[in-house]
Design a protein around this motif. Structure first.
Motif, mmCIF file in Angstrom:
data_model
loop_
_atom_site.group_PDB
_atom_site.id
_atom_site.type_symbol
_atom_site.label_atom_id
_atom_site.label_comp_id
_atom_site.label_asym_id
_atom_site.label_seq_id
_atom_site.Cartn_x
_atom_site.Cartn_y
_atom_site.Cartn_z
ATOM 1 N N CYS A 1 0.826 -1.217 0.000
ATOM 2 C CA CYS A 1 0.000 0.000 0.000
ATOM 3 C C CYS A 1 0.856 1.262 0.000
ATOM 4 O O CYS A 1 0.573 2.211 -0.739
ATOM 5 C CB CYS A 1 -0.958 0.001 1.187
ATOM 6 S SG CYS A 1 -2.280 -1.197 1.032
ATOM 7 N N VAL A 2 1.907 1.294 0.818
ATOM 8 C CA VAL A 2 2.776 2.478 0.865
ATOM 9 C C VAL A 2 3.439 2.691 -0.494
ATOM 10 O O VAL A 2 3.467 3.810 -1.018
ATOM 11 C CB VAL A 2 3.828 2.340 1.987
ATOM 12 C CG1 VAL A 2 4.910 3.395 1.861
ATOM 13 C CG2 VAL A 2 3.159 2.430 3.349
ATOM 14 N N GLN A 3 3.966 1.620 -1.084
ATOM 15 C CA GLN A 3 4.627 1.765 -2.385
ATOM 16 C C GLN A 3 3.639 2.150 -3.478
ATOM 17 O O GLN A 3 3.965 2.974 -4.340
ATOM 18 C CB GLN A 3 5.375 0.481 -2.736
ATOM 19 C CG GLN A 3 6.581 0.281 -1.858
ATOM 20 C CD GLN A 3 7.296 -1.031 -2.117
ATOM 21 O OE1 GLN A 3 6.792 -1.907 -2.808
ATOM 22 N NE2 GLN A 3 8.481 -1.169 -1.559
ATOM 23 N N LEU A 4 2.451 1.585 -3.462
ATOM 24 C CA LEU A 4 1.438 1.941 -4.459
ATOM 25 C C LEU A 4 1.046 3.410 -4.340
ATOM 26 O O LEU A 4 0.983 4.131 -5.349
ATOM 27 C CB LEU A 4 0.206 1.047 -4.300
ATOM 28 C CG LEU A 4 -0.932 1.305 -5.278
ATOM 29 C CD1 LEU A 4 -0.502 0.959 -6.697
ATOM 30 C CD2 LEU A 4 -2.160 0.517 -4.879
ATOM 31 N N ILE A 5 0.810 3.869 -3.125
ATOM 32 C CA ILE A 5 0.438 5.275 -2.918
ATOM 33 C C ILE A 5 1.559 6.205 -3.374
ATOM 34 O O ILE A 5 1.313 7.206 -4.050
ATOM 35 C CB ILE A 5 0.059 5.524 -1.444
ATOM 36 C CG1 ILE A 5 -1.277 4.845 -1.133
ATOM 37 C CG2 ILE A 5 0.007 7.007 -1.125
ATOM 38 C CD1 ILE A 5 -1.616 4.788 0.340
ATOM 39 N N LEU A 6 2.805 5.859 -3.030
ATOM 40 C CA LEU A 6 3.926 6.701 -3.444
ATOM 41 C C LEU A 6 4.083 6.719 -4.970
ATOM 42 O O LEU A 6 4.350 7.772 -5.555
ATOM 43 C CB LEU A 6 5.223 6.238 -2.777
ATOM 44 C CG LEU A 6 5.315 6.542 -1.288
ATOM 45 C CD1 LEU A 6 6.526 5.875 -0.670
ATOM 46 C CD2 LEU A 6 5.363 8.053 -1.051
ATOM 47 N N MET A 7 3.908 5.569 -5.615
ATOM 48 C CA MET A 7 4.007 5.546 -7.080
ATOM 49 C C MET A 7 2.891 6.373 -7.720
ATOM 50 O O MET A 7 3.132 7.097 -8.696
ATOM 51 C CB MET A 7 3.983 4.112 -7.583
ATOM 52 C CG MET A 7 5.309 3.402 -7.366
ATOM 53 S SD MET A 7 5.385 1.813 -8.162
ATOM 54 C CE MET A 7 4.833 0.767 -6.852
ATOM 55 N N LEU A 8 1.689 6.296 -7.161
ATOM 56 C CA LEU A 8 0.591 7.111 -7.689
ATOM 57 C C LEU A 8 0.857 8.599 -7.481
ATOM 58 O O LEU A 8 0.549 9.420 -8.353
ATOM 59 C CB LEU A 8 -0.733 6.699 -7.053
ATOM 60 C CG LEU A 8 -1.267 5.322 -7.460
ATOM 61 C CD1 LEU A 8 -2.492 4.952 -6.631
ATOM 62 C CD2 LEU A 8 -1.568 5.272 -8.946
ATOM 63 N N LEU A 9 1.441 8.945 -6.338
ATOM 64 C CA LEU A 9 1.783 10.349 -6.095
ATOM 65 C C LEU A 9 2.876 10.823 -7.043
ATOM 66 O O LEU A 9 2.836 11.960 -7.532
ATOM 67 C CB LEU A 9 2.216 10.539 -4.633
ATOM 68 C CG LEU A 9 1.098 10.456 -3.602
ATOM 69 C CD1 LEU A 9 1.663 10.405 -2.186
ATOM 70 C CD2 LEU A 9 0.145 11.628 -3.765
#
Length: 177
Positions: A58-66
């Protein structure tokens, strides 16, 4: 039947009582993940594996989306066109300099990934040992993953299966069944 340990304080439970549960709550699994970050001995149950995996994902997905949302449309289109051409190097990638927020999120993603690299390896290592297999099998998946992307999916499916019942050569069973 899944038994959850909801709290240790005032319940008369000892701190090691979570080792006897079928499913442990996220806070205990994440605490174990951090506490045993560099320990490759022993076993880790499915709960011990999936809660930290979910957090990292979740953290990596959110950061990639940001990162993608702060790159700008032209850079995203250039990146997608480059990726769809099945590149072998970065020579064909022509993007404008990144904005400050995109750089910040990119650095944060890199730092987070580096900080969780060894703990995730040790956790996967112990997960294999929970299934009665040598933890070194994870290295095969780790090094072949960049070349055969489906291999990581196979490993995730494998981790969904329960560990061996009772003690094995890597330690006692951490689940009361």
């Amino acid at each position: 039947m899944t038994i959850l340990l909801t709290g240790l304080r005032g319940s008369g439970a000892t701190p090691d009582d979570h080792k006897l549960r079928i499913m442990i709550p996220a806070n205990i699994a994440l605490h174990e993940w951090i506490r045993r970050a560099f320990i490759f001995k022993g076993r880790s149950t499915r709960s011990h594996y999936w809660w930290p995996f979910l957090l990292s994902f979740c953290v990596q997905l959110i950061l990639m989306l940001l990162i993608i949302s702060t790159m700008g449309a032209d850079n995203v289109n250039a990146l997608l066109a480059w990726a769809s051409s099945q590149p072998t190097d970065f020579s064909g990638l022509e993007i404008a300099p990144l904005s400050s927020p995109a750089k910040f999120f990119l650095v944060f993603l890199a730092v987070f990934s580096l900080l969780t690299f060894v703990p995730n390896i040790s956790l996967s290592w112990r997960r294999y040992q929970d299934m009665g297999l040598p933890g070194a099998i994870h290295l095969v998946f780790l090094f072949t993953g960049p070349f055969l992307q489906f291999i990581w999916l196979m490993e995730l499916v494998w981790f969904a299966f329960p560990g061996t019942r009772g003690p094995n050569r890597y330690g006692p069973d951490r689940v009361r069944r």
